[in-house]
Design a protein around this motif. Structure first.
Motif, PDB file in Angstrom:
ATOM      1  N   ILE A  85      41.829  41.413  39.661  1.00  0.00           N
ATOM      2  CA  ILE A  85      40.465  41.765  39.273  1.00  0.00           C
ATOM      3  C   ILE A  85      39.464  40.875  40.006  1.00  0.00           C
ATOM      4  N   ARG A  86      39.761  39.565  40.111  1.00  0.00           N
ATOM      5  CA  ARG A  86      38.878  38.658  40.856  1.00  0.00           C
ATOM      6  C   ARG A  86      38.802  39.065  42.326  1.00  0.00           C
ATOM      7  N   ASP A  87      39.938  39.452  42.902  1.00  0.00           N
ATOM      8  CA  ASP A  87      39.951  39.887  44.303  1.00  0.00           C
ATOM      9  C   ASP A  87      39.093  41.138  44.495  1.00  0.00           C
ATOM     10  N   VAL A  88      39.219  42.071  43.584  1.00  0.00           N
ATOM     11  CA  VAL A  88      38.427  43.298  43.666  1.00  0.00           C
ATOM     12  C   VAL A  88      36.942  42.972  43.528  1.00  0.00           C
ATOM     13  N   ASN A  89      36.612  42.111  42.579  1.00  0.00           N
ATOM     14  CA  ASN A  89      35.209  41.733  42.394  1.00  0.00           C
ATOM     15  C   ASN A  89      34.665  41.030  43.635  1.00  0.00           C
ATOM     16  N   ARG A  90      35.478  40.176  44.247  1.00  0.00           N
ATOM     17  CA  ARG A  90      35.059  39.492  45.458  1.00  0.00           C
ATOM     18  C   ARG A  90      34.826  40.501  46.590  1.00  0.00           C
ATOM     19  N   CYS A  91      35.685  41.475  46.699  1.00  0.00           N
ATOM     20  CA  CYS A  91      35.514  42.514  47.723  1.00  0.00           C
ATOM     21  C   CYS A  91      34.236  43.315  47.469  1.00  0.00           C
ATOM     22  N   ILE A  92      33.991  43.651  46.223  1.00  0.00           N
ATOM     23  CA  ILE A  92      32.767  44.393  45.878  1.00  0.00           C
ATOM     24  C   ILE A  92      31.538  43.577  46.233  1.00  0.00           C
ATOM     25  N   THR A  93      31.581  42.281  45.940  1.00  0.00           N
ATOM     26  CA  THR A  93      30.473  41.396  46.277  1.00  0.00           C
ATOM     27  C   THR A  93      30.241  41.352  47.770  1.00  0.00           C
TER      28      THR A  93
ATOM     29  N   SER B 240      28.721  44.617  48.930  1.00  0.00           N
ATOM     30  CA  SER B 240      27.331  44.822  48.501  1.00  0.00           C
ATOM     31  C   SER B 240      26.370  43.937  49.288  1.00  0.00           C
TER      32      SER B 240
ATOM     33  N   LYS C 145      43.927  37.860  38.602  1.00  0.00           N
ATOM     34  CA  LYS C 145      43.711  37.527  40.022  1.00  0.00           C
ATOM     35  C   LYS C 145      43.332  38.774  40.806  1.00  0.00           C
TER      36      LYS C 145
END
Length: 97
Positions: free
Chosen positions: A84-92, A95, A82
């Motif tokens: 990791i998904r939050d971090v990826n969502r923040c990166i998205t 960007s 979860k």
């Protein structure tokens, strides 16, 4: 003493009083500025402590979230996924801007 001499003496006395009052006000003003500077320094110190405490709290919270106990390996893996998904969502989101 004639009237002019009395007037000059009174003027001189009042001028000396004003000079003394000015010196006292100047000294008081310097003290007040010193107090303000001291308070500003204390406020900055406390703000730095608050910021550090918040960072420490967030770190502890994060450590607690990913803490793995013997019987909770699967739960820890889910929490980590979860995160990791939050971090990826923040990166998205970052960007996209």
């Amino acid at each position: 003493m004639d009237q002019n001499e009395k007037t000059i003496a009174l003027f001189t006395t009042r001028l000396r009083q004003m000079i003394l009052q000015f010196k006292e006000a100047k000294k008081e003003n310097a003290g007040l500025y010193a107090m303000v500077d001291e308070r500003d320094a204390r406020i900055k110190e406390l703000e730095a402590q608050l910021s550090q405490s918040r960072n420490d709290y967030e770190s502890l919270k994060m450590a607690k979230m990913i803490e793995i106990s013997d019987g909770d390996l699967e739960g820890a893996q889910k929490r980590l996924a979860k995160l990791i998904r939050d971090v990826n969502r923040c990166i998205t989101l970052l960007s996209e801007k």
